[in-house]
Scaffold this active site. Sequence first.
Site, PDB file in Angstrom:
ATOM      1  N   HIS A 230      21.135  80.099  -3.841  1.00 51.54           N
ATOM      2  CA  HIS A 230      21.177  79.278  -2.609  1.00 51.54           C
ATOM      3  C   HIS A 230      20.993  80.142  -1.359  1.00 51.54           C
ATOM      4  O   HIS A 230      21.488  79.787  -0.285  1.00 51.54           O
ATOM      5  CB  HIS A 230      22.501  78.500  -2.484  1.00 51.54           C
ATOM      6  CG  HIS A 230      22.926  77.803  -3.738  1.00 51.54           C
ATOM      7  ND1 HIS A 230      22.592  76.501  -4.007  1.00 51.54           N
ATOM      8  CD2 HIS A 230      23.639  78.239  -4.809  1.00 51.54           C
ATOM      9  CE1 HIS A 230      23.097  76.153  -5.189  1.00 51.54           C
ATOM     10  NE2 HIS A 230      23.722  77.191  -5.701  1.00 51.54           N
TER      11      HIS A 230
ATOM     12  N   LYS B 220       6.190  93.468  18.241  1.00 52.51           N
ATOM     13  CA  LYS B 220       6.058  92.747  16.978  1.00 52.51           C
ATOM     14  C   LYS B 220       5.284  93.497  15.910  1.00 52.51           C
ATOM     15  O   LYS B 220       4.306  94.181  16.179  1.00 52.51           O
ATOM     16  CB  LYS B 220       5.353  91.393  17.210  1.00 52.51           C
ATOM     17  CG  LYS B 220       6.226  90.353  17.872  1.00 52.51           C
ATOM     18  CD  LYS B 220       7.477  89.980  17.085  1.00 52.51           C
ATOM     19  CE  LYS B 220       7.192  89.043  15.956  1.00 52.51           C
ATOM     20  NZ  LYS B 220       6.813  87.695  16.387  1.00 52.51           N
TER      21      LYS B 220
ATOM     22  N   GLU C 261       2.387  86.054   4.600  1.00 48.12           N
ATOM     23  CA  GLU C 261       2.323  84.661   5.067  1.00 48.12           C
ATOM     24  C   GLU C 261       1.029  83.982   4.637  1.00 48.12           C
ATOM     25  O   GLU C 261       1.007  82.814   4.257  1.00 48.12           O
ATOM     26  CB  GLU C 261       2.456  84.616   6.585  1.00 48.12           C
ATOM     27  CG  GLU C 261       3.855  84.978   7.067  1.00 48.12           C
ATOM     28  CD  GLU C 261       3.888  85.149   8.578  1.00 48.12           C
ATOM     29  OE1 GLU C 261       4.194  84.162   9.260  1.00 48.12           O
ATOM     30  OE2 GLU C 261       3.608  86.255   9.063  1.00 48.12           O
TER      31      GLU C 261
END
Length: 465
Positions: free
Chosen positions: A155, A282, A289
């Site tokens: 979980h 960044k 992705e």
Amino acid sequence: MKLWGGRFRKETDSLVNDFNSSIHFDCRMYKEDIEGSIAHAAMLSDCGIISPEDKDQITAGLKEILANIEAGKIEFTADNEDIHMNVEALLTEKIGAAGKRLHTARSRNDQVAVDLRLYLRREIDEIVGQILDLQQAVLDQASLHQETVMPGYTHLQRAQPVSFAHHLLAYGEQLKRDVTRLLDCKARMNICPLGSGALAGTTYPIDRWQTAKLLGFDAPCSNSLDGVSDRDYAVELLSGLSILMMHLSRFAEEVILWCSWEFKFIELDDAYSTGSSIMPQKKNPDVAELVRGKTGRVYGHLMGLLTTMKGLPLAYNKDMQEDKEPVFDAIDTVKMCLPVFAGMIATMRVLPQNMRRAAGGGFINATDCADYLTKKGMPFRDAYTTVGNLVYYCTENGKLLEELTLPELQNISPLFGEDVYEALRLETCMGQRSSFGGPAVEETGRQIHTLAAFIVQQREGLHGA
Ligand code: ARG
């Protein structure tokens, strides 16, 4: 005039000409089309259906066409609709009458089915080779991190300690099944439809076993209607590729989480990351992705082809020309994803201290604490409740289990002794999990060994050793 123009008295409408044509995508099967035709001509000649001279001319002509295509000297045309008629037209242009005999006892319906099986068979081998490369990258990283403790999750909540090797090797197993699944699909695909004709076989005394053998198939398909009708092999391949992408996508998701500031378990190599056009700090995991994103595209092709095939009466229907683009695009997509993913895994920097720090919080030794009491004689369910109470006490008092004093522990159960602190160390907790398939070093060692042997064995299989 069209190759099939005899029955017609009008030219095809130019919109229909383009609409109907598949040459812009089936041209990639040129090699398989020629290979199939050479085998067909050899069989026709051996069976006395065409003369050996015709066969020789056909074979030489086709080989020349193949060389010319590969040298970029051929321009295919939509007027000849598809790869099959383009090649036949080129051949007839080159060698005349003999070229017109090639299509004896054959139809484009069995031809396209042969071409596609030959083409997909090759692609499966390439993809399997790429999966093995990714497995090697997984294996290499796992070998370095058998002792690297990290939290295992359920979980997405910290659950029990594992090692980074153990975690990676789970993907190694999934990829193993992807390999064998694709090879199973290839084995079922390896049946030759050539000789099915348009749908009902042929009146010529052909030898279907010969063409099957020449083309490396295990056998000819045993029902001609089936031979030209089904595309289950393409659906099955798309399904195998979808499952593979599902695995890559889950792996990608973890990579994305792991390199976030919230986790910082790994850092991707600069060569496998990208920056932002506005935020100077960044470093984004675009590769992971995109792999996750492209998974949707491959699933879409599976659903697309299943839907195309649904409800088609036997035998061939033109709808089936829509089989190629999805399966080609899925193959291209997977073949782009695998090597870049392997490179990303091979070059990522693992940050064991951060994994260890995360493993230190979240009470992931709570099960081990209950197991400690159980081994001292308390029934597991009671031990479970006792440790639950301890965890509650810890959260109220801002402590970890291993930070409790012996009196505090004994206050809850007299079974606690000094040895509990050793039992609660994460390295002990992980090391004790030596059941088959577990994270203990001897077990990950066995898993590494099996995976390495699998890679070697599969590579040998690919190279026909
Ligand atoms: N281009 C066709 C396809 O991809 C080849 C088979 C055509 N057969 C036919 N009867 N029109 O399916």
